[in-house]
Design a protein around this motif. Structure first.
Motif, mmCIF file in Angstrom:
data_model
loop_
_atom_site.group_PDB
_atom_site.id
_atom_site.type_symbol
_atom_site.label_atom_id
_atom_site.label_comp_id
_atom_site.label_asym_id
_atom_site.label_seq_id
_atom_site.Cartn_x
_atom_site.Cartn_y
_atom_site.Cartn_z
ATOM 1 N N TRP A 19 -32.251 -43.847 1.158
ATOM 2 C CA TRP A 19 -32.012 -41.969 -0.054
ATOM 3 C C TRP A 19 -33.149 -41.492 0.390
ATOM 4 N N THR A 20 -33.202 -40.483 0.925
ATOM 5 C CA THR A 20 -33.995 -39.727 1.584
ATOM 6 C C THR A 20 -34.135 -38.162 0.350
ATOM 7 N N PRO A 21 -35.369 -37.876 0.702
ATOM 8 C CA PRO A 21 -35.690 -36.618 -0.073
ATOM 9 C C PRO A 21 -34.548 -35.521 0.072
ATOM 10 N N SER A 22 -34.204 -35.693 1.088
ATOM 11 C CA SER A 22 -33.096 -34.807 2.025
ATOM 12 C C SER A 22 -32.026 -35.019 1.358
ATOM 13 N N HIS A 23 -31.837 -36.726 1.336
ATOM 14 C CA HIS A 23 -30.043 -36.590 0.297
ATOM 15 C C HIS A 23 -30.281 -36.123 -1.165
ATOM 16 N N GLN A 24 -31.346 -36.586 -1.585
ATOM 17 C CA GLN A 24 -31.799 -36.200 -2.932
ATOM 18 C C GLN A 24 -31.523 -34.280 -3.504
ATOM 19 N N GLU A 25 -32.133 -33.870 -2.284
ATOM 20 C CA GLU A 25 -32.199 -31.951 -1.910
ATOM 21 C C GLU A 25 -30.850 -31.760 -1.434
ATOM 22 N N LEU A 26 -29.673 -32.415 -0.659
ATOM 23 C CA LEU A 26 -28.738 -32.110 -0.662
ATOM 24 C C LEU A 26 -27.470 -32.707 -2.031
ATOM 25 N N TYR A 27 -27.580 -33.615 -3.020
ATOM 26 C CA TYR A 27 -27.053 -34.538 -4.219
ATOM 27 C C TYR A 27 -27.330 -33.139 -4.899
ATOM 28 N N GLU A 28 -28.575 -32.840 -5.115
ATOM 29 C CA GLU A 28 -29.161 -31.228 -6.326
ATOM 30 C C GLU A 28 -28.088 -30.484 -5.785
ATOM 31 N N LYS A 29 -27.925 -29.846 -4.695
ATOM 32 C CA LYS A 29 -27.154 -28.449 -4.158
ATOM 33 C C LYS A 29 -25.265 -28.910 -4.678
ATOM 34 N N LEU A 30 -25.392 -30.151 -4.194
ATOM 35 C CA LEU A 30 -23.999 -30.758 -4.611
ATOM 36 C C LEU A 30 -24.058 -30.795 -5.712
ATOM 37 N N ILE A 31 -24.250 -31.211 -6.964
ATOM 38 C CA ILE A 31 -24.053 -30.752 -8.134
ATOM 39 C C ILE A 31 -23.372 -29.091 -8.832
ATOM 40 N N GLU A 32 -25.258 -28.248 -8.678
ATOM 41 C CA GLU A 32 -25.197 -26.885 -8.297
ATOM 42 C C GLU A 32 -23.798 -26.973 -8.388
ATOM 43 N N TRP A 33 -22.753 -27.161 -7.130
ATOM 44 C CA TRP A 33 -21.797 -26.138 -6.574
ATOM 45 C C TRP A 33 -20.797 -26.806 -7.804
ATOM 46 N N ARG A 34 -20.537 -28.246 -7.483
ATOM 47 C CA ARG A 34 -19.833 -28.872 -8.767
ATOM 48 C C ARG A 34 -20.000 -27.883 -10.055
ATOM 49 N N ASP A 35 -21.156 -28.008 -11.101
ATOM 50 C CA ASP A 35 -21.367 -26.748 -11.723
ATOM 51 C C ASP A 35 -20.443 -25.259 -11.911
ATOM 52 N N LEU A 36 -21.003 -25.086 -10.951
ATOM 53 C CA LEU A 36 -20.506 -23.198 -10.810
ATOM 54 C C LEU A 36 -19.072 -23.247 -10.216
ATOM 55 N N THR A 37 -18.194 -23.580 -9.940
ATOM 56 C CA THR A 37 -17.162 -24.195 -9.427
ATOM 57 C C THR A 37 -15.979 -24.485 -10.941
ATOM 58 N N ALA A 38 -17.145 -25.809 -11.619
ATOM 59 C CA ALA A 38 -16.592 -26.080 -13.161
ATOM 60 C C ALA A 38 -16.429 -24.499 -14.230
ATOM 61 N N ILE A 39 -17.606 -23.877 -13.807
ATOM 62 C CA ILE A 39 -17.020 -22.847 -14.778
ATOM 63 C C ILE A 39 -17.015 -21.608 -14.892
ATOM 64 N N GLU A 40 -16.252 -21.331 -13.459
ATOM 65 C CA GLU A 40 -15.672 -20.492 -12.501
ATOM 66 C C GLU A 40 -13.769 -20.643 -13.096
ATOM 67 N N ARG A 41 -13.489 -22.353 -13.311
ATOM 68 C CA ARG A 41 -12.240 -22.914 -13.421
ATOM 69 C C ARG A 41 -11.860 -23.212 -14.621
ATOM 70 N N GLU A 42 -13.300 -22.653 -15.280
ATOM 71 C CA GLU A 42 -12.894 -23.474 -16.589
ATOM 72 C C GLU A 42 -12.721 -24.898 -17.096
ATOM 73 N N ILE A 43 -13.652 -25.574 -16.186
ATOM 74 C CA ILE A 43 -12.996 -26.905 -17.186
ATOM 75 C C ILE A 43 -14.258 -27.781 -16.381
ATOM 76 N N LEU A 44 -14.349 -28.914 -17.133
ATOM 77 C CA LEU A 44 -15.632 -30.200 -17.219
ATOM 78 C C LEU A 44 -15.787 -30.164 -15.409
ATOM 79 N N PRO A 45 -17.230 -30.711 -14.913
ATOM 80 C CA PRO A 45 -17.726 -30.415 -14.337
ATOM 81 C C PRO A 45 -17.235 -31.864 -13.424
ATOM 82 N N GLY A 46 -16.661 -32.745 -14.191
ATOM 83 C CA GLY A 46 -16.487 -34.049 -13.944
ATOM 84 C C GLY A 46 -14.860 -33.914 -13.034
#
Length: 108
Positions: A19-46
Motif C-alpha cells: 500500500w504505497t503513497p500512490s494507493h493512498q492518493e487514489l483512495y483519497e480521490k475515490l473517497i472525494e468522488w464518492r462524497d461528491l456523487t452522494a451529494i449530487e444524488r442526495e444519498i448516503l456515500p456508503g
C-alpha cells in the motif's frame, strides 16, 4: 477510521501488503468522488460505494468495466445500475493513472 482501512495500513506497515503513497492518493480521490456523487444524488456515500469496495479499487486500479468486475463481481447497487456512475468511477482511476504516467515521463 474504518476497520478495513486500519487493517490495510497495518498490513502495509508489516510488509504483508503493498500500500504505497500512490494507493493512498487514489483512495483519497475515490473517497472525494464518492462524497461528491452522494451529494449530487442526495444519498448516503456508503450507498454509492462502501469503503470495503473502494480499498480494493485503489489497490487494483481497474480502468475498464471488465477489470472493475475483477475487483468485485457484485458491484455496489448504484454503480451496478448506473453506467454513468460506473464510468465516472473508472474515469477517476484513469485520470489518476494518466497523471502518474505524465509525472514518470517528466522525471525520466
Amino acid at each position: 477510521a474504518h476497520p478495513m482501512y486500519v487493517s490495510i495500513q497495518y498490513r502495509a506497515k508489516c510488509r504483508q501488503l503493498m500500500w504505497t503513497p500512490s494507493h493512498q492518493e487514489l483512495y483519497e480521490k475515490l473517497i472525494e468522488w464518492r462524497d461528491l456523487t452522494a451529494i449530487e444524488r442526495e444519498i448516503l456515500p456508503g450507498f454509492i460505494a462502501p469503503i470495503e469496495f473502494l480499498i480494493p479499487v485503489a489497490l487494483q486500479q481497474p480502468q475498464s468495466d471488465h477489470a472493475l468486475r475483477r475487483v468485485s463481481y457484485h458491484l455496489p447497487e448504484v454503480i451496478e445500475e448506473d453506467a454513468d456512475c460506473r464510468d465516472s468511477l473508472l474515469n477517476v482511476v484513469r485520470q489518476f493513472q494518466s497523471s502518474k504516467d505524465e509525472k514518470i515521463l517528466v522525471y525520466a
